[in-house]
Write a protein that holds these residues in place. Structure first.
Motif, PDB file in Angstrom:
ATOM      1  N   UNK A  84       0.853  -1.105   0.086  1.00 40.49           N
ATOM      2  CA  UNK A  84       0.026   0.032   0.022  1.00 40.49           C
ATOM      3  C   UNK A  84       0.830   1.220  -0.031  1.00 40.49           C
ATOM      4  N   UNK A  85       0.746   1.984  -1.097  1.00 45.00           N
ATOM      5  CA  UNK A  85       1.708   3.202  -1.179  1.00 45.00           C
ATOM      6  C   UNK A  85       0.954   4.449  -0.897  1.00 45.00           C
ATOM      7  N   UNK A  86       1.199   5.079   0.492  1.00 46.01           N
ATOM      8  CA  UNK A  86       0.631   5.980   0.680  1.00 46.01           C
ATOM      9  C   UNK A  86       1.512   7.444   0.506  1.00 46.01           C
ATOM     10  N   UNK A  87       0.614   8.631   0.356  1.00 42.90           N
ATOM     11  CA  UNK A  87       1.097   9.727  -0.325  1.00 42.90           C
ATOM     12  C   UNK A  87       0.469  10.893   0.283  1.00 42.90           C
ATOM     13  N   UNK A  88       0.884  11.838   0.871  1.00 40.31           N
ATOM     14  CA  UNK A  88       0.128  12.955   1.328  1.00 40.31           C
ATOM     15  C   UNK A  88       0.753  14.138   0.771  1.00 40.31           C
ATOM     16  N   UNK A  89      -0.159  15.282   0.244  1.00 38.31           N
ATOM     17  CA  UNK A  89       0.169  16.572  -0.536  1.00 38.31           C
ATOM     18  C   UNK A  89      -0.499  17.529   0.159  1.00 38.31           C
ATOM     19  N   UNK A  90       0.252  18.624   0.741  1.00 32.19           N
ATOM     20  CA  UNK A  90      -0.300  19.907   1.111  1.00 32.19           C
ATOM     21  C   UNK A  90      -0.125  20.779  -0.135  1.00 32.19           C
ATOM     22  N   UNK A 148       5.739   3.294   1.830  1.00 31.38           N
ATOM     23  CA  UNK A 148       5.131   1.964   1.562  1.00 31.38           C
ATOM     24  C   UNK A 148       4.799   1.169   2.584  1.00 31.38           C
ATOM     25  N   UNK A 149       3.783   0.416   2.655  1.00 30.38           N
ATOM     26  CA  UNK A 149       3.245  -0.474   3.900  1.00 30.38           C
ATOM     27  C   UNK A 149       3.219  -1.817   3.024  1.00 30.38           C
ATOM     28  N   UNK A 150       3.625  -2.839   3.589  1.00 27.55           N
ATOM     29  CA  UNK A 150       3.464  -4.274   3.105  1.00 27.55           C
ATOM     30  C   UNK A 150       1.924  -4.939   3.716  1.00 27.55           C
ATOM     31  N   UNK A 151       0.853  -5.169   3.132  1.00 29.34           N
ATOM     32  CA  UNK A 151      -0.081  -5.727   3.758  1.00 29.34           C
ATOM     33  C   UNK A 151      -0.261  -7.264   3.593  1.00 29.34           C
ATOM     34  N   UNK A 152      -0.238  -7.990   4.829  1.00 28.21           N
ATOM     35  CA  UNK A 152      -0.167  -9.379   4.852  1.00 28.21           C
ATOM     36  C   UNK A 152      -1.510  -9.968   5.326  1.00 28.21           C
ATOM     37  N   UNK A 153      -2.141  -9.087   6.227  1.00 22.03           N
ATOM     38  CA  UNK A 153      -3.153  -9.603   7.078  1.00 22.03           C
ATOM     39  C   UNK A 153      -4.534  -9.797   6.145  1.00 22.03           C
ATOM     40  N   UNK A 154      -5.156 -11.171   6.631  1.00 25.95           N
ATOM     41  CA  UNK A 154      -6.520 -11.422   5.620  1.00 25.95           C
ATOM     42  C   UNK A 154      -7.684 -10.900   6.455  1.00 25.95           C
ATOM     43  N   UNK A 155      -7.630 -10.455   7.580  1.00 21.85           N
ATOM     44  CA  UNK A 155      -8.597 -10.074   8.445  1.00 21.85           C
ATOM     45  C   UNK A 155      -8.574  -8.466   8.523  1.00 21.85           C
ATOM     46  N   UNK A 156      -9.481  -7.847   8.386  1.00 19.31           N
ATOM     47  CA  UNK A 156      -9.535  -6.271   8.527  1.00 19.31           C
ATOM     48  C   UNK A 156      -8.944  -6.096   9.820  1.00 19.31           C
ATOM     49  N   UNK A 157      -8.128  -4.896   9.813  1.00 16.44           N
ATOM     50  CA  UNK A 157      -7.332  -4.325  10.957  1.00 16.44           C
ATOM     51  C   UNK A 157      -7.010  -2.930  10.491  1.00 16.44           C
ATOM     52  N   UNK A 203      -4.835  13.335   0.964  1.00 16.49           N
ATOM     53  CA  UNK A 203      -4.396  11.916   1.249  1.00 16.49           C
ATOM     54  C   UNK A 203      -4.903  10.796   0.279  1.00 16.49           C
ATOM     55  N   UNK A 204      -3.820  10.400  -0.336  1.00 17.04           N
ATOM     56  CA  UNK A 204      -4.209   9.261  -1.483  1.00 17.04           C
ATOM     57  C   UNK A 204      -3.251   8.226  -1.135  1.00 17.04           C
ATOM     58  N   UNK A 205      -3.110   7.298  -2.469  1.00 15.41           N
ATOM     59  CA  UNK A 205      -2.144   6.228  -2.484  1.00 15.41           C
ATOM     60  C   UNK A 205      -2.025   5.674  -3.905  1.00 15.41           C
ATOM     61  N   UNK A 206      -1.033   5.113  -4.265  1.00 10.27           N
ATOM     62  CA  UNK A 206      -0.829   4.313  -5.437  1.00 10.27           C
ATOM     63  C   UNK A 206      -0.489   2.840  -5.079  1.00 10.27           C
ATOM     64  N   UNK A 207      -1.160   1.746  -5.117  1.00  8.72           N
ATOM     65  CA  UNK A 207      -0.780   0.765  -4.416  1.00  8.72           C
ATOM     66  C   UNK A 207      -1.184  -0.599  -5.429  1.00  8.72           C
ATOM     67  N   UNK A 208      -0.800  -1.719  -4.842  1.00  6.49           N
ATOM     68  CA  UNK A 208      -0.784  -2.854  -5.681  1.00  6.49           C
ATOM     69  C   UNK A 208      -2.157  -3.405  -5.770  1.00  6.49           C
TER      70      UNK A 208
END
Length: 610
Positions: A89-95, A104-113, A131-136
């Protein structure tokens, strides 16, 4: 051209006298850059997903009501159904359309958290924050949130020497030419709420060499282990340090350090593990205790049974079926006063249906599982888990060569054709038991766990046990004495604690990376002493020693001593909210022979943010 979606800022509301720290929360489908799909069990039963790389959420807020400072960004997120490999998950913030943060945060969980996906340092306010993202591809996003951290400039908590540093956030930093203390901070706890926090420090090396920074948290005067980070970067970087549980206003918090010379400290901040959210209320109960309990409601049972009088239901298993329907499962005893001979402990299992969210139930007149149908002498205190293929039940039953031990059953629809399957735990000695079992499944790897209570009638001690099982239907753990059970024991509290003698029946629910277990406890293993309810948790249920008790025990306590006044806690998720059900006697105890069967009743509390 990307589509901009504008929203006015909304701050998380609270009924508390002191407002929560600044937070904005958005349902992902309202700021969607992907595809909105139905997903039962999420906050609005909708999530945003993608089959190609790209944007999941894109949201813009005005910052006039915000303050400069450090903020943490969260996503309630999971791998999409069927996806088995981690995705970025690729987070980006723009002011003011200038990028101020990426992560970049690697998401591996199957259950929501809730997962921390980014951080934002707002040096000024007044313009738009995007606040947006460019993610897999292959992720699913339920909600997003931004929460202001509790932070301080290091020079305002200096234990070392304050210097001018143009690269620091306030153009000042703290350093030291000798080993010792750089900062000494007493956070303003009126800005904190019960829950999990991590200390972060913005650090750099003064000379480019490696130096150790040792962070130290003291809670109510009790020291916790030092967390050390080795720093060699010459530009400032945030380093995570100590994790701790803030338990409420009565707890004092102090952060300090003992570190190598030739470091520089710019800022310190406290970051919550989750934002404030109705889906994260078990954390509130664990950390804050009774303040996480909403109003008490009595659960009403209506209807009549074919062959007996409706009595105290004991433990009640509560399962949501759909948005409008909740099932409950419980025991009922034959009314021996209808005949000439007293027949003690002759129970069958019944069910009831609620159409108002689990407050009022209509009882089915005939049992769903009977002594005659199972060959058992008694059936009591069920625990039911709904899985994709049907309803899995464990209950306490005596007979067929075992004493009061753990049994299992199954029904495809939770109503009809309940089938008695197996005896997962069999005790062959009446000095011990496999009582009041509960069953849960690891949401990430599918491991199955059975928990039970053994009441040792020789030592007069009742303790909790847990086994990893391959199935409820195959295999039996056989025990003839307490020593044989010991490898399966959950951690026991310290001598003198309220639940040292009796740490009893419980119920487990997953939330945000932890498994929480509510349980009954008492100063006696019999119907004597003082009874109440506690809570423990673990992030790794396969490790028995990892279960940790809350310091807020008991968070509920019976008003009267010397009887089983408060027992059988059960957790239930109903329309996104978590409820605690339990059995409690409000009035003075009256013996059965007087005909009063209503001294114990079922109550519940909705869990809330504290």
């Amino acid at each position: 051209m990307k589509k901009l979606i504008f929203f006015t800022t909304t701050i998380l509301a609270t009924s508390m006298a002191v407002a929560l720290p600044y937070q904005i929360t958005r349902e992902a489908e309202l700021v969607s850059g992907g595809t909105n799909v139905a997903e039962p069990g999420t906050s609005t039963n909708q999530v945003v997903t993608r089959t190609t790389d790209g944007i999941y959420t894109w949201w813009v807020t005005e910052t006039q009501s915000m303050q400069p400072g450090s903020y943490t960004v969260y996503a309630r997120i999971a791998l999409a159904p069927g996806v088995t490999t981690p995705r970025n998950f690729g987070f980006g913030a723009y002011y003011n359309e200038v990028n101020i943060s990426t992560q970049q945060t690697l998401i591996s969980n199957k259950a929501y958290k809730w997962v921390i996906v980014g951080s934002v340092d707002l040096k000024e306010v007044g313009k738009q924050l995007r606040i947006s993202d460019w993610s897999a591809a292959g992720l699913a996003v339920d909600k997003v949130a931004i929460l202001k951290d509790i932070s301080i400039e290091a020079e305002a908590a200096a234990g070392g020497t304050v210097i001018t540093d143009l690269n620091a956030s306030n153009q000042k930093a703290v350093t030291s030419t000798t080993v010792g203390n750089y900062v000494w901070w007493l956070p303003a706890t009126n800005d904190m709420r019960s829950g999990d926090y991590t200390v972060h420090a913005s650090l750099s090396s003064a000379d480019g060499a490696s130096h150790a920074f040792g962070g130290h948290i003291v809670l109510n005067g009790n020291e916790t282990p030092v967390v050390t980070r080795v720093v060699s970067n010459t530009g400032y970087q945030w380093y995570p340090l100590n994790n701790f549980v803030y338990t409420g206003p009565s707890q004092s918090v102090r952060f300090s350090d003992y570190s190598d010379a030739k470091l520089k400290v710019d800022r310190i901040k406290l970051v919550r593990s989750t934002p404030y959210d109705e889906n994260s209320t078990l954390q509130s109960l664990f950390a804050g205790g009774r303040t996480a309990l909403g109003d008490r409601e009595q659960v009403i049972w209506r209807g009549s049974l074919t062959d007996r009088k409706l009595k105290d239901p004991g433990r009640v298993a509560v399962v949501q079926v759909n948005a409008n329907t909740v099932y409950a499962y419980f025991r009922q005893e034959i009314d021996w006063r209808q005949g000439q001979t007293k027949t003690e402990n002759k129970f069958d299992l019944f069910m009831a249906v609620s159409n108002d969210g689990g407050r009022n139930f209509t009882v089915s007149p005939t049992p769903i599982i009977t002594r005659a149908g199972t060959g058992l002498d008694v059936l009591v205190d069920p625990s039911v888990v709904r899985r994709p293929d049907g309803y899995y039940m464990v209950f306490e039953g005596g007979g067929n060569g075992c004493t009061w031990t753990s049994r299992s059953a199954f029904s495809a629809d939770g109503v009809n054709n309940w089938q008695f399957r197996n005896t997962p735990v069999c005790t062959t000695n009446y000095d011990i038991s496999g009582s009041v079992p509960n069953y849960f499944v690891d949401v990430e790897n599918g491991n199955q766990y059975l928990q039970w209570v053994s009441v040792d009638t020789v030592s007069l001690i009742a303790l909790q046990y847990q086994a990893t099982i391959s199935s409820l239907w195959t295999g039996t753990l056989n025990f003839s004495n307490t020593s044989a059970m010991q490898p399966y024991a959950l951690p026991r509290s310290s001598p003198g604690q309220w639940d040292y003698i009796n740490s009893g029946s419980g119920s487990v629910m997953y939330e945000d990376g932890h498994y929480y277990r509510v349980y009954e406890g008492a100063t006696s293993s019999e119907c004597k002493g003082q009874w109440g309810l506690g809570i423990m948790r673990t992030a790794t249920p396969s490790t028995l020693s990892s279960w940790t008790r809350s310091s807020h025990g008991p968070y509920l306590q019976a008003a009267k001593a010397d009887n089983c006044w408060m027992q059988y806690p059960v957790l239930a998720k109903i329309n996104g909210s978590t409820f605690l059900y339990y059995n409690y006697g409000i009035e003075n105890w009256v013996d059965e022979q007087t005909g009063n069967y209503n001294t114990l009743a079922t109550y519940r509390h909705k869990l809330i943010q504290n």
